[in-house]
Design an enzyme around this catalytic site. Structure first.
Site, PDB file in Angstrom:
ATOM      1  N   LYS A 116      40.742  41.776  46.002  1.00 51.68           N
ATOM      2  CA  LYS A 116      41.303  41.237  44.980  1.00 51.68           C
ATOM      3  C   LYS A 116      42.444  40.267  45.515  1.00 51.68           C
ATOM      4  O   LYS A 116      42.458  39.225  44.691  1.00 51.68           O
ATOM      5  CB  LYS A 116      42.167  42.311  44.172  1.00 51.68           C
ATOM      6  CG  LYS A 116      40.877  43.327  43.327  1.00 51.68           C
ATOM      7  CD  LYS A 116      41.515  44.009  42.378  1.00 51.68           C
ATOM      8  CE  LYS A 116      40.921  45.375  42.013  1.00 51.68           C
ATOM      9  NZ  LYS A 116      39.733  45.267  41.381  1.00 51.68           N
ATOM     10  N   GLU A 200      51.242  42.071  39.752  1.00 45.98           N
ATOM     11  CA  GLU A 200      50.883  40.946  38.952  1.00 45.98           C
ATOM     12  C   GLU A 200      51.460  41.241  37.451  1.00 45.98           C
ATOM     13  O   GLU A 200      51.678  42.441  37.124  1.00 45.98           O
ATOM     14  CB  GLU A 200      49.484  40.455  38.694  1.00 45.98           C
ATOM     15  CG  GLU A 200      48.328  41.567  38.323  1.00 45.98           C
ATOM     16  CD  GLU A 200      47.158  40.945  38.134  1.00 45.98           C
ATOM     17  OE1 GLU A 200      46.524  40.170  39.086  1.00 45.98           O
ATOM     18  OE2 GLU A 200      46.054  41.370  37.462  1.00 45.98           O
ATOM     19  N   GLU A 275      35.278  38.724  35.837  1.00 46.33           N
ATOM     20  CA  GLU A 275      35.918  39.434  34.842  1.00 46.33           C
ATOM     21  C   GLU A 275      37.187  38.817  34.498  1.00 46.33           C
ATOM     22  O   GLU A 275      37.791  38.296  35.467  1.00 46.33           O
ATOM     23  CB  GLU A 275      36.036  41.051  35.360  1.00 46.33           C
ATOM     24  CG  GLU A 275      35.001  41.726  35.491  1.00 46.33           C
ATOM     25  CD  GLU A 275      35.260  43.132  36.058  1.00 46.33           C
ATOM     26  OE1 GLU A 275      34.284  43.869  35.681  1.00 46.33           O
ATOM     27  OE2 GLU A 275      36.481  43.487  36.488  1.00 46.33           O
ATOM     28  N   GLU A 288      38.657  39.810  38.532  1.00 44.15           N
ATOM     29  CA  GLU A 288      37.853  39.914  39.904  1.00 44.15           C
ATOM     30  C   GLU A 288      36.521  39.467  39.480  1.00 44.15           C
ATOM     31  O   GLU A 288      36.204  39.484  38.374  1.00 44.15           O
ATOM     32  CB  GLU A 288      38.046  41.590  40.094  1.00 44.15           C
ATOM     33  CG  GLU A 288      37.360  42.291  39.341  1.00 44.15           C
ATOM     34  CD  GLU A 288      36.916  43.634  39.826  1.00 44.15           C
ATOM     35  OE1 GLU A 288      36.775  43.846  40.937  1.00 44.15           O
ATOM     36  OE2 GLU A 288      36.538  44.566  39.006  1.00 44.15           O
ATOM     37  N   ASN A 290      32.626  40.662  40.310  1.00 40.95           N
ATOM     38  CA  ASN A 290      32.047  41.646  40.893  1.00 40.95           C
ATOM     39  C   ASN A 290      30.670  40.994  41.356  1.00 40.95           C
ATOM     40  O   ASN A 290      29.730  40.474  40.561  1.00 40.95           O
ATOM     41  CB  ASN A 290      31.557  42.693  39.877  1.00 40.95           C
ATOM     42  CG  ASN A 290      32.777  43.505  39.572  1.00 40.95           C
ATOM     43  OD1 ASN A 290      33.612  43.826  40.279  1.00 40.95           O
ATOM     44  ND2 ASN A 290      32.922  43.938  38.361  1.00 40.95           N
ATOM     45  N   PHE A 348      38.378  65.238  28.493  1.00 39.75           N
ATOM     46  CA  PHE A 348      37.297  64.438  29.360  1.00 39.75           C
ATOM     47  C   PHE A 348      37.035  64.999  30.815  1.00 39.75           C
ATOM     48  O   PHE A 348      36.767  64.280  31.697  1.00 39.75           O
ATOM     49  CB  PHE A 348      37.495  62.950  29.307  1.00 39.75           C
ATOM     50  CG  PHE A 348      37.449  62.404  27.901  1.00 39.75           C
ATOM     51  CD1 PHE A 348      36.328  61.924  27.562  1.00 39.75           C
ATOM     52  CD2 PHE A 348      38.853  62.220  27.346  1.00 39.75           C
ATOM     53  CE1 PHE A 348      36.364  61.502  25.990  1.00 39.75           C
ATOM     54  CE2 PHE A 348      38.725  61.809  25.939  1.00 39.75           C
ATOM     55  CZ  PHE A 348      37.618  61.287  25.377  1.00 39.75           C
TER      56      PHE A 348
HETATM   57  P1  ADP Z   1      38.468  47.482  39.104  1.00 39.67           P
HETATM   58  O1  ADP Z   1      38.063  46.870  40.389  1.00 39.67           O
HETATM   59  O2  ADP Z   1      38.881  48.750  39.084  1.00 39.67           O
HETATM   60  O3  ADP Z   1      37.413  47.278  37.928  1.00 39.67           O
HETATM   61  P2  ADP Z   1      39.892  45.380  37.544  1.00 39.67           P
HETATM   62  O4  ADP Z   1      41.123  44.270  38.247  1.00 39.67           O
HETATM   63  O5  ADP Z   1      38.587  44.829  37.135  1.00 39.67           O
HETATM   64  O6  ADP Z   1      39.815  46.542  38.390  1.00 39.67           O
HETATM   65  O7  ADP Z   1      40.797  46.213  36.512  1.00 39.67           O
HETATM   66  C1  ADP Z   1      40.119  47.002  35.718  1.00 39.67           C
HETATM   67  C2  ADP Z   1      40.837  47.167  34.399  1.00 39.67           C
HETATM   68  O8  ADP Z   1      42.352  47.353  34.166  1.00 39.67           O
HETATM   69  C3  ADP Z   1      40.679  46.012  33.528  1.00 39.67           C
HETATM   70  O9  ADP Z   1      39.409  46.121  32.756  1.00 39.67           O
HETATM   71  C4  ADP Z   1      42.002  45.922  32.658  1.00 39.67           C
HETATM   72  O10 ADP Z   1      41.582  46.964  31.551  1.00 39.67           O
HETATM   73  C5  ADP Z   1      43.044  46.496  33.323  1.00 39.67           C
HETATM   74  N1  ADP Z   1      43.895  45.339  34.159  1.00 39.67           N
HETATM   75  C6  ADP Z   1      43.646  45.145  35.211  1.00 39.67           C
HETATM   76  N2  ADP Z   1      44.544  44.109  35.555  1.00 39.67           N
HETATM   77  C7  ADP Z   1      45.292  43.992  34.395  1.00 39.67           C
HETATM   78  C8  ADP Z   1      46.311  43.255  34.055  1.00 39.67           C
HETATM   79  N3  ADP Z   1      47.295  42.304  34.807  1.00 39.67           N
HETATM   80  N4  ADP Z   1      47.008  43.372  32.721  1.00 39.67           N
HETATM   81  C9  ADP Z   1      46.287  44.090  31.937  1.00 39.67           C
HETATM   82  N5  ADP Z   1      45.246  44.895  32.141  1.00 39.67           N
HETATM   83  C10 ADP Z   1      44.819  44.803  33.306  1.00 39.67           C
HETATM   84  P1  ADP Z   2      30.985  47.682  36.302  1.00 43.79           P
HETATM   85  O1  ADP Z   2      32.067  46.850  36.453  1.00 43.79           O
HETATM   86  O2  ADP Z   2      29.627  47.199  36.462  1.00 43.79           O
HETATM   87  O3  ADP Z   2      31.218  47.966  34.709  1.00 43.79           O
HETATM   88  P2  ADP Z   2      32.218  50.143  37.105  1.00 43.79           P
HETATM   89  O4  ADP Z   2      33.465  49.463  37.686  1.00 43.79           O
HETATM   90  O5  ADP Z   2      32.084  51.076  36.128  1.00 43.79           O
HETATM   91  O6  ADP Z   2      31.213  48.903  36.867  1.00 43.79           O
HETATM   92  O7  ADP Z   2      31.602  50.640  38.533  1.00 43.79           O
HETATM   93  C1  ADP Z   2      30.037  50.673  38.634  1.00 43.79           C
HETATM   94  C2  ADP Z   2      30.169  51.931  39.557  1.00 43.79           C
HETATM   95  O8  ADP Z   2      30.184  51.806  40.696  1.00 43.79           O
HETATM   96  C3  ADP Z   2      30.522  53.152  39.122  1.00 43.79           C
HETATM   97  O9  ADP Z   2      29.817  54.282  39.581  1.00 43.79           O
HETATM   98  C4  ADP Z   2      31.911  53.160  39.960  1.00 43.79           C
HETATM   99  O10 ADP Z   2      32.450  54.431  40.305  1.00 43.79           O
HETATM  100  C5  ADP Z   2      31.381  52.467  41.570  1.00 43.79           C
HETATM  101  N1  ADP Z   2      32.336  51.566  41.841  1.00 43.79           N
HETATM  102  C6  ADP Z   2      33.047  50.614  41.562  1.00 43.79           C
HETATM  103  N2  ADP Z   2      33.812  49.998  42.473  1.00 43.79           N
HETATM  104  C7  ADP Z   2      33.924  50.826  43.510  1.00 43.79           C
HETATM  105  C8  ADP Z   2      34.611  50.858  44.828  1.00 43.79           C
HETATM  106  N3  ADP Z   2      35.476  50.027  45.133  1.00 43.79           N
HETATM  107  N4  ADP Z   2      34.319  52.243  45.307  1.00 43.79           N
HETATM  108  C9  ADP Z   2      33.524  53.090  45.111  1.00 43.79           C
HETATM  109  N5  ADP Z   2      32.848  53.252  43.659  1.00 43.79           N
HETATM  110  C10 ADP Z   2      32.956  52.004  43.094  1.00 43.79           C
HETATM  111 MG    MG Z   3      36.525  45.558  37.194  1.00 38.80          MG
END
Ligand code: ADP
Ligand code: ADP
Ligand code: MG
Length: 661
Positions: A116, A200, A275, A288, A290, A348
């Site tokens: 990231k 951030e 994203e 980020e 993906n 949940f």
């Molecule tokens: P991941 O790799 O776990 O998907 P992300 O960086 O995509 O992590 O963040 C996952 C979620 O966390 C986002 O969809 C959003 O809901 C929240 N999030 C992440 N960064 C921020 C931010 N700077 N401000 C508010 N919400 C955030």
């Molecule tokens: P998307 O961003 O495609 O909606 P998710 O954030 O829900 O996806 O993650 C997709 C799948 O990959 C899930 O099963 C989640 O648990 C897994 N996953 C995503 N990032 C990681 C990671 N860094 N390490 C382990 N599992 C991950």
């Molecule tokens: Mg994400």
């Protein structure tokens, strides 16, 4: 084009990829662990290779096993799905060395976007808006404080290696910042083996909106509109849709162009997702990228008419994109709901077990069900608890929602707990219907968790007339029993009382062709159905309109599920109703003062002592069940009055562990 590909994944996504390969005339190889011998993806593939014991670290995550499976079967390419090895650049590299194609982007793009911090710096350089913050590793809690104060609260602490919503904490003040830093660091270390954390700005009223992109090996890169994934629980997506009800044409184009610029900066070649987090004023910031197929890709497929897996395969085989940005047309609306094996009524908690009954809604032009299981399958503790993805389409958002409601009414699952009632409740929530969503909506609207009684039904007459039908059909069948004494045959009366909660609704029921006519409050309801006792779904018509209601009978009570509401009804004779009304109401015991064991298991850890103050969200105890650790957290602030169990105790479901004051 490839003749044979291997799918290095399991579950719904493996099945999804196999379907497209089959359509393209490509042979498929599945891999599976010992726990997945009977899995659907194994049955669907042309060949299947056993790669190890159930734990993912010994099977689906072992690169050598998968490479060996490719060699043994002669697979020319590998589709990694999502999760598992999909974003491991080393896997992509190892395949390339063996001359096997990776159906995904190139090593450099995966590496650049896998972290990231690195990806944020890269995005900034490519002219992409990034969230204000500090793009370096934080040394310690003091350092975190200093940066947080510079940025200004609220801030978000994030694991650089994070994913799946883990390793993230919001902080609104110094105390939360110190605590959040420790927690994010610990979670990052235990989940990703990498404890680097950065800070951030936390964007308030955030919406998660992401752009799907496609790039080929000739440098063509296009964007396929956006997906809004703001409905999240603990930073994990629950409902996704395309397009977003929030974006205007100008913002959509600006986001699309920035996503393409970023993809170009890393020479992106495959399907990928950028994203963004979007604030209330439509300012958007990069979150980020993906570098894989995303879980929610089907909503984009519905509105673009494209098959993203097919595009990925063609690009990996060296084909040129067969469409340009001008050719991309977005049509209609699509919504995805993630059906998970979890208990919405018990905070949940994940649920595991055998799917004793599994009746998904019928697929059609507007209903798609992506799943990797079937009736009799086991939802095991080793893997993701997703049962299925339900996707619906409509020419407008309202139509797509209406199809989703109908499809959820029809989705019948027994054997494991599932979140269908929660998904259905979201579909009738006014905030969702009017598009006023944010990533906080679920937490704001269900601050005390989700309860069966949270969702009042829009049209109680519908439930009342169907209940009358169910009971009358039962009585009419009983009245037909053989061998009744002549002159003493059972006669079924036409006047009944439907009890719903503590309300009584007198009804008059007359048999009619194909069903019954029910008179309720002087209105006539024509209920028609071939429903018989034992059918889990009541499918039929009410005044000519099709309806589907889930029915469960418990002694004298019919439990009905419809549009996210759950109603317990009894149908009694007028005399019985009079007596029933005199029955003392048994007040349910107040259990809010107790922490109860949500499942049978072993209490391995108890974090509190008598007299201790606890804050909502604090970890109270850990229960180990089926080798899985379940952390029980406080759902409100309080003080511990008594401790009723000790580490090492075997607990029954609902056994009290802690009593609060
Ligand atoms: P991941 O790799 O776990 O998907 P992300 O960086 O995509 O992590 O963040 C996952 C979620 O966390 C986002 O969809 C959003 O809901 C929240 N999030 C992440 N960064 C921020 C931010 N700077 N401000 C508010 N919400 C955030
Ligand atoms: P998307 O961003 O495609 O909606 P998710 O954030 O829900 O996806 O993650 C997709 C799948 O990959 C899930 O099963 C989640 O648990 C897994 N996953 C995503 N990032 C990681 C990671 N860094 N390490 C382990 N599992 C991950
Ligand atoms: Mg994400």
């Amino acid at each position: 084009m490839f003749k044979k590909i291997l799918i290095a994944n399991r579950g719904e996504i493996a099945c999804r990829v196999i379907k497209t390969a089959r359509k393209m005339g490509i042979k498929t190889v599945a891999v599976y662990s010992e726990a997945d011998r009977d899995a659907l993806h194994v049955a669907m593939a042309d060949e299947a290779v056993l790669i190890g014991p159930p734990p993912t670290a010994q099977s689906y995550l072992v690169m050598e096993r998968i490479l060996q499976a490719c060699k043994d079967t002669g697979a020319e390419a590998v589709h990694p799905g999502y999760g598992f090895l999909s974003e491991r650049s080393a896997f992509c590299e190892a395949l390339e060395q063996e001359g096997i194609a990776f159906i995904g982007p190139k090593v450099r793009a995966i590496e650049a976007m896998g972290d990231k911090i690195t990806s944020k710096i890269l995005a900034k350089e490519a002219g992409v808006n990034t969230v204000p913050g500090y793009t370096d590793i934080i040394q310690n809690a003091d350092h975190a404080l200093q940066i947080a104060r510079d940025i200004g609260y609220p801030v978000m602490l994030k694991a650089s290696a994070g994913g799946g919503g883990k390793g993230m904490r919001v902080a609104w003040n110094d105390a939360e910042c110190v605590d959040g830093f420790e927690r994010a660091t610990n979670e990052a270390r235990s989940s990703f083996g990498d404890d680097r954390v950065f800070v951030e700005k936390y964007i308030e009223e955030p919406r998660h909106i992401e752009i799907q992109i496609l790039g080929d090996s000739f440098g063509n890169i296009i964007y396929l509109g956006e997906r809004e994934c703001s409905l999240q629980r603990r930073h994990q997506k629950v409902i996704e849709e395309a397009p977003s009800p929030f974006l205007d044409e100008k913002t959509r184009r600006a986001m699309g162009e920035q996503a393409v610029a970023l993809a170009r900066a890393v020479d992106y070649q495959s399907a990928g997702t950028v994203e963004f987090i979007v604030d209330a004023k439509r300012n958007f910031y990069f979150l980020e990228m993906n570098t894989r197929l995303q879980v929610e890709h089907p909503v984009t497929e519905y509105i673009t008419g494209l098959d993203l897996v097919e595009q990925m395969i063609r690009i990996a085989a060296g084909e040129r994109l067969n469409l340009t940005q001008e050719n991309v047309r977005l049509k209609g609306w699509a919504i995805e709901a993630r059906v998970y094996a979890e208990d919405p009524f018990r905070n949940f908690l994940p649920s595991i077990g055998r799917l004793v009954k599994y009746l998904p809604p019928k697929e059609s032009e507007v209903v798609r069900v992506d799943t990797g299981i079937y009736e009799g399958s086991e939802v095991s503790m080793y893997y993701d608890p997703m049962i299925a993805k339900l996707i619906t389409y409509g020419s407008t958002r309202d139509r797509a929602i209406a199809h989703m409601r109908d499809a959820l009414n029809e989705f019948f699952i027994r054997g494991v707990q599932h979140n269908i009632s929660f998904l259905a409740a979201l579909m009738v929530h006014t905030r969702f219907m009017t598009g006023r969503i944010s990533t906080n909506m679920i937490a704001e609207e269900y601050p005390n968790g989700f309860h069966a009684t949270d969702v009042p039904h829009d049209d109680p007459a519908l439930l009342i007339s169907v209940a009358a039908f169910l009971h009358r059909r039962y009585l009419d069948r009983a009245a037909k029993i053989d061998g009744q004494l002549p002159g003493h045959e059972r006669v079924v009366n036409n006047d009944w009382v439907v009890f719903m909660g503590d309300e009584q609704h007198p009804v008059h029921i007359e048999p009619a062709e194909g069903g019954y006519d029910v008179v309720y409050m002087e209105e006539n309801y024509q209920v028609r159905s071939n429903w018989q006792f034992g059918y889990p779904l009541f499918k039929g018509t009410l005044n000519g309109t099709e309806i589907c209601i889930q029915v469960e009978r418990r002694d004298m009570v019919y439990r009905l599920f419809h549009w996210g509401s759950q109603a317990d009804v009894m149908v009694l004779s007028p005399r019985m109703a009079e007596l029933q009304a005199l029955m003392p109401i048994k007040a349910p015991p107040d259990l809010s003062r107790f922490l109860l064991s949500p499942m049978p298991g072993l209490l391995t850890k108890l974090n509190v002592t008598v007299g201790q103050e606890v804050k909502a969200g604090e970890d109270l105890a850990v229960i180990e069940a089926m080798k899985m650790e379940n952390v029980l957290r406080a759902d409100h602030d309080s003080k511990v009055a008594k401790v009723l169990a000790a580490p090492g105790d075997s607990l029954a479901v609902d056994q009290p562990i802690i009593e609060f004051e």
